[in-house]
Scaffold this active site. Structure first.
Site, PDB file in Angstrom:
ATOM      1  N   GLY A 159      28.857   3.354  28.270  1.00 28.84           N
ATOM      2  CA  GLY A 159      28.874   2.569  29.505  1.00 28.84           C
ATOM      3  C   GLY A 159      27.477   2.224  29.956  1.00 28.84           C
ATOM      4  O   GLY A 159      26.480   2.535  29.298  1.00 28.84           O
ATOM      5  N   GLN A 160      27.411   1.554  31.118  1.00 26.78           N
ATOM      6  CA  GLN A 160      26.152   1.119  31.689  1.00 26.78           C
ATOM      7  C   GLN A 160      26.093   1.576  33.136  1.00 26.78           C
ATOM      8  O   GLN A 160      26.929   1.179  33.957  1.00 26.78           O
ATOM      9  CB  GLN A 160      26.024  -0.411  31.621  1.00 26.78           C
ATOM     10  N   GLY A 161      25.142   2.433  33.460  1.00 22.66           N
ATOM     11  CA  GLY A 161      24.960   2.869  34.832  1.00 22.66           C
ATOM     12  C   GLY A 161      23.990   1.956  35.559  1.00 22.66           C
ATOM     13  O   GLY A 161      23.463   0.999  34.995  1.00 22.66           O
ATOM     14  N   GLY A 162      23.743   2.267  36.824  1.00 21.61           N
ATOM     15  CA  GLY A 162      22.844   1.429  37.609  1.00 21.61           C
ATOM     16  C   GLY A 162      21.413   1.502  37.146  1.00 21.61           C
ATOM     17  O   GLY A 162      20.618   0.601  37.417  1.00 21.61           O
ATOM     18  N   GLY A 208      20.544   2.519  33.781  1.00 24.70           N
ATOM     19  CA  GLY A 208      20.450   2.494  32.326  1.00 24.70           C
ATOM     20  C   GLY A 208      21.781   2.806  31.679  1.00 24.70           C
ATOM     21  O   GLY A 208      22.817   2.903  32.331  1.00 24.70           O
ATOM     22  N   VAL A 256      24.764   4.804  29.534  1.00 26.17           N
ATOM     23  CA  VAL A 256      25.400   6.127  29.582  1.00 26.17           C
ATOM     24  C   VAL A 256      25.825   6.479  28.159  1.00 26.17           C
ATOM     25  O   VAL A 256      26.463   5.671  27.472  1.00 26.17           O
ATOM     26  CB  VAL A 256      26.627   6.125  30.520  1.00 26.17           C
ATOM     27  N   LYS A 260      23.348  10.307  31.402  1.00 23.28           N
ATOM     28  CA  LYS A 260      22.957   9.027  32.001  1.00 23.28           C
ATOM     29  C   LYS A 260      21.573   9.147  32.629  1.00 23.28           C
ATOM     30  O   LYS A 260      21.094  10.251  32.963  1.00 23.28           O
ATOM     31  CB  LYS A 260      23.983   8.596  33.049  1.00 23.28           C
ATOM     32  N   ASP A 308      29.542   4.348  47.843  1.00 21.23           N
ATOM     33  CA  ASP A 308      29.905   3.318  46.864  1.00 21.23           C
ATOM     34  C   ASP A 308      31.243   3.678  46.212  1.00 21.23           C
ATOM     35  O   ASP A 308      31.368   3.719  44.989  1.00 21.23           O
ATOM     36  CB  ASP A 308      28.803   3.186  45.804  1.00 21.23           C
TER      37      ASP A 308
END
Length: 756
Positions: free
Chosen positions: A437-440, A442, A444, A458, A556
Site C-alpha cells: 500500500g501507500q501511506g501518507g 511513503g 507500506v 510504513k 481522519d
C-alpha cells in the site's frame, strides 16, 4: 656555305627534340622535369601535380600559378589550369587520401518584382575536362538558399535508359514565409536546406525550379545553390541578400583515370602487369601500393605500411623511423628501427606481458621486484581495508545520529516497544520487496518477524529537534493503546533518516477496499458482518476517546483507515491528524483530513474534538449500509442523498445496499441510518459521543438477534431526526483556508487533503 648552315640548323632542331622527348619521358616515368616549381604562394604542389610543361602527370594535374591571381594579402594563389574558369586551389594532398581543396562559385538566379529573371549563373566551371576529379561525397554537401526555392544538381548520362537524362539527381526545397522566418544557424528547410550528395559528381552545375518569387524580392532577391565542405558552412540569414560573387570551399577526390591519360587503365592493373611497371602505371616508387578509387573509376597510390612519402615519384616512399616517433609507434622497451617496420623488446630484467612491449608495459622478472610489487599490493589492500573500515565507522556514526535524532535514547527504555535495527528491517521486509500500500509519507511494506508474525512496515513523519518530543510521545501513546480494535504498534526502526514503524498485519486490507474496490465487489457482506465492523470500530474510537490515560482524537476516520483481519475484525489505523496536536490541546494550525469525511466545524475553526471523529464515523456508517462511496454515480453526495431521503420520505430505504435490504432488516438499517444522521449534525453538542454510538449499535445487534419487538427505544430515538443544520452540500474541493461548501455537482473523485 649554304649546306653547312642547313646542317647546323638541323643539328639544333634534333637536339631540342631530344631534350623535349627526354623531359616528357621523365615526367611520364615519375620524374618531373628539372626545375619544376614546387610551391605557389603558401600552397605546396606535390607530384603528380605540377606547374608548367612536363611538370605534372598529365593535363588534368596541371596547376597554374599566374602572377595576376593573388589573394587579399597579395600572395599568389594556384588555380586548376585545365578548368575553363578561375578555380582557386587551397590545398593539394597526395597522402593519406588523394584530395584537392578548391573554391567553387555559387550558382544564383535573381528576380524582380514582376517575377522575371534578371540575372542568373548556374555554376558551370568545367573543372573536370580531363576526368581527373570527382566532387567528394563524404566531405561535401549540397546547399540551397532562398524562399520558395527548389534547386538540384545531377550527374551522368543515362544514354536513354529510364525516364531521366541523368544517372541521378539530388537537391532540396527551402521556404520562407517572411523576412524573419529564417534563423541563423538553422538549415532545415526554412531559408536554407541541405542534402548529402552521391559519389561520381563531376561538375558544379545547378538547375533551379520555376516558382513565383515576386513577393519576396525585397528580402530575398535571388536563389542560391552551391556545393560546400560539410564543416565549413553555417547558415546566416544575411546570406539571403544579394551577393553574386561568392565562392565556397569544396573537396575534390582525384585519381589516375582514363581522362587523365589516354593510355591509363581505369583501375589498378593486375599484379603481374604491375611487376613489369608499364610506362602508364603511376605507382612508380618502390614500397608503394595501388588502391582502386571509391569515387568514380581509376586508382590512386599510397606508400606501403612502414613507409611514407610520395608514391608517384621514383624513390618517393621512404622508410619511417618509428623509434623516433614514439607517440605514433609506442615501444615499452628497447626500440630498433628496421626497414618498413621496427623491433621492440623488453629491457634486460623485464619480460613481455599481454600484447607484448609494443602494446603493454613489460613486467620485471626477478623475485625482489616481485616482492616489492607484492608489498605495494598489500599496502593498497591495507588502504582499501582502512577506507572500508572508515566508511563503516562513518556509517555507524550516521546511524547513531539518526537514532539519537529520532528519540532512540528515550524509546529504547520503553518496555513494550521493539527497537529494530536497519538490518533487521531489511531482513523483515526482504529488502522492501513486497509493497502492500501507500501511506501518507511513503510506501507500506509487508514483512515477517522471526516468529513468523506478519507485520506491516510504513514510513513515519520526518523528525527534527523541534518535533522529537512529540514523536516519541506519540509512539509511546500508540504502543500503550491495547485494544483489539486498534492496530497495534509493535516497534520502530530509528536508524534511518525518517523513522519506520512496525504494526500488526491486517490480512484483508482496508474497509475501503472491501466496500468499494472493484476486486471485492463480488464479496458478500452480510448485515451481521457490517454491524460487527461498525460496533467494533466504534469501540476502538471509544477507547481512544475515554479509556486511555490521555484523550486521543484520531482526526481522519474513514474506511481507508479501518483495516480488517482475515476474520473481518476491524482495526483503527493511521492516526494522521492526531500527530499534529499535543494531547492537551484542541486546536491545530493545520486543517487536515479527507474529502467527504472531515468535520465542517474542524475545517472552519481548526478545533479538533472527539465529536469531529463522531462526524467522520457517521459517514462510515452511511457507507456500510449503502455500500456507496461519499461521491457516487453522476456526482451524487452520499450525505446529501441520505438527508433528502429522510427529509422527503422519512426513510433511507432507497439508499440501502440491496444485498442487505431485506424486509426483516429494514428496521435495523433505518436505525443505523438515523444514528449516522445524528452523528452528522452540525451542532457539535447535538452529536452523540462514541460511547453512546457504540452502545446503541450493540443494542441494535441485540435487537436483531432477539427480534426488534424486544428493543426498547430511548426517548431520543422517537425524536424527529433532523439535520437541518447539516451543510447543504458536501464533497466539493476545498482548501485549508476556505469553509466547507456543498454542491450536488461536485467531482466524483474522492480526494484527500492529507494522508499518513
Amino acid at each position: 656555305m649554304l649546306y653547312n648552315l642547313h646542317a647546323f640548323m638541323a643539328f639544333w632542331l634534333l637536339a631540342d627534340l631530344l631534350i623535349l622527348l627526354a623531359s616528357a619521358a621523365e615526367s611520364i616515368s615519375g620524374r618531373p622535369a628539372a626545375g619544376c616549381q614546387t610551391r605557389c604562394g603558401d600552397v605546396s604542389i606535390p607530384y603528380p601535380f605540377g606547374i608548367g610543361p612536363n611538370c605534372s602527370h598529365g593535363k588534368g594535374f596541371e596547376i597554374a600559378c599566374d602572377t595576376r591571381t593573388r589573394n587579399g594579402s597579395g600572395e599568389l594563389v594556384p588555380t586548376l589550369a585545365a578548368a575553363n574558369g578561375t578555380i582557386h586551389v587551397q590545398s593539394l594532398f597526395v597522402a593519406p587520401i588523394p584530395e584537392v581543396k578548391v573554391m567553387l562559385p555559387v550558382a544564383y538566379q535573381c528576380y524582380n518584382s514582376s517575377d522575371s529573371v534578371t540575372e542568373s549563373f548556374f555554376g558551370a566551371v568545367d573543372l573536370n575536362n580531363n576526368g581527373v576529379y570527382r566532387i567528394s561525397d563524404k566531405r561535401n554537401m549540397f546547399v540551397v538558399l532562398g524562399c520558395n526555392t527548389m534547386a538540384y544538381t545531377n550527374n551522368g548520362d543515362s544514354h536513354g535508359k529510364g525516364p531521366y537524362a541523368g544517372l541521378y539527381y539530388t537537391g532540396c526545397v527551402s521556404y520562407c514565409n517572411d523576412s524573419s522566418s529564417a534563423q541563423d544557424g538553422m538549415c532545415a528547410g526554412i531559408g536554407c536546406c541541405h542534402v548529402d550528395i552521391s559519389p561520381g559528381l563531376s561538375d558544379n552545375v545547378v538547375t533551379f525550379g520555376e516558382w513565383s518569387r515576386y513577393f519576396q524580392v525585397d528580402f530575398n532577391p535571388c536563389n542560391y545553390a552551391f556545393l560546400v565542405a560539410k564543416d565549413e558552412y553555417n547558415f546566416q540569414r544575411s546570406d539571403l541578400q544579394k551577393d553574386l560573387n561568392r565562392t565556397k570551399p569544396v573537396w575534390l577526390d582525384w585519381a589516375i583515370r582514363d581522362g587523365g591519360n589516354s593510355s591509363a587503365s581505369s583501375s589498378c592493373p593486375a599484379p603481374e602487369v604491375r611487376e613489369k611497371m608499364p610506362p602508364e602505371y603511376a605507382c612508380v616508387s618502390d614500397n608503394s601500393e595501388c588502391v582502386n578509387s571509391t569515387n568514380g573509376p581509376g586508382y590512386y597510390c599510397k606508400c606501403s605500411k612502414g613507409y611514407e612519402g610520395n608514391p608517384y615519384l621514383v624513390g618517393g616512399c621512404n622508410d619511417i623511423d618509428e623509434c623516433a616517433r614514439s607517440d605514433e609507434y609506442p615501444c615499452h622497451g628497447d626500440c630498433r628501427n628496421t626497414v618498413g617496420d621496427y623491433h621492440c623488446k623488453c629491457r634486460t630484467g623485464y619480460q613481455p606481458r599481454g600484447g607484448g612491449p609494443k602494446i603493454d608495459e613489460c613486467s620485471q622478472k626477478f623475485p625482489l621486484p616481485a616482492q616489492i610489487a607484492l608489498g605495494i599490493s598489500l599496502g593498497f589492500s591495507f588502504l582499501i581495508v582502512a577506507a572500508l573500515f572508515t566508511l563503516m565507522m562513518l556509517q555507524k556514526r550516521k546511524i547513531n545520529e539518526y537514532f539519537k535524532k529520532n528519540g532512540g535514547s528515550i524509546l529504547q527504555k520503553v518496555d513494550n516497544i521493539m527497537i529494530f535495527s536497519k538490518d533487521d528491517l531489511k531482513k523483515i521486509t526482504k529488502n522492501n520487496s513486497h509493497v502492500i500500500g501507500q501511506g501518507g509519507f511513503g510506501k507500506v511494506f509487508k514483512g515477517t518477524l522471526e516468529d513468523n508474525t506478519m507485520v506491516a512496515v510504513k514510513t513515519s513523519i520526518e523528525v527534527n529537534e523541534a518535533r522529537k518530543e512529540d514523536f516519541t510521545n506519540e509512539v509511546i501513546i500508540q504502543s500503550r493503546m491495547m485494544h483489539n480494535n486498534i492496530i497495534k504498534l509493535l516497534g520502530c526502526c530509528l536508524e534511518v533518516d525518517v523513522p519506520m514503524l512496525v504494526y500488526e498485519f491486517a490480512a484483508n486490507g482496508s474497509l475501503q477496499d472491501i466496500l468499494h474496490g472493484d476486486a471485492n465487489r463480488s464479496l458478500l457482506l452480510t448485515l451481521d458482518i457490517r454491524l460487527d465492523i461498525a460496533i467494533e470500530s466504534a469501540e476502538g474510537l471509544k477507547y481512544m476517546h475515554s479509556s486511555t490515560n490521555c484523550t486521543i482524537r484520531h482526526g481522519d476516520v474513514k474506511p481507508a483507515n479501518i483495516l480488517l483481519t482475515d476474520k473481518f475484525v476491524p482495526k483503527i489505523s493511521d492516526f494522521g491528524t492526531s500527530k499534529l496536536l499535543t494531547v492537551d490541546k484542541d486546536f491545530t494550525m493545520f486543517v487536515v483530513g479527507s474529502m467527504g469525511y472531515i468535520d465542517p466545524i474542524f475545517h472552519k475553526t481548526g478545533r479538533l474534538t472527539q465529536k469531529s471523529d463522531v462526524y467522520s464515523f457517521g459517514v462510515v456508517l452511511l457507507e456500510l449500509i449503502s455500500r456507496k462511496p461519499t461521491i457516487y454515480g453522476e456526482n451524487f453526495s452520499l450525505i446529501i442523498e441520505f438527508q433528502k431521503a429522510y427529509d422527503e420520505v422519512h426513510s433511507g430505504r432507497a439508499m440501502f445496499d440491496k444485498e442487505i435490504a431485506v424486509e426483516e432488516d429494514i428496521f435495523i438499517l433505518e436505525e443505523i441510518g438515523k444514528l449516522a444522521m445524528e452523528c452528522l449534525k452540525e451542532k457539535v453538542e447535538e452529536r452523540p459521543d462514541m460511547k453512546e454510538v457504540a452502545e446503541r449499535l450493540v443494542m441494535l445487534r441485540r435487537a436483531r438477534k432477539h427480534g426488534q419487538g424486544s428493543y426498547n427505544l430511548s426517548p431520543r430515538h422517537h425524536e424527529e431526526i433532523s439535520i437541518e443544520t447539516t451543510p447543504t452540500s458536501f464533497g466539493a474541493d476545498f482548501s485549508t483556508n476556505s469553509s466547507v461548501s456543498l454542491s450536488a455537482t461536485c467531482t466524483p473523485e474522492r480526494k484527500e487533503l492529507y494522508k499518513l
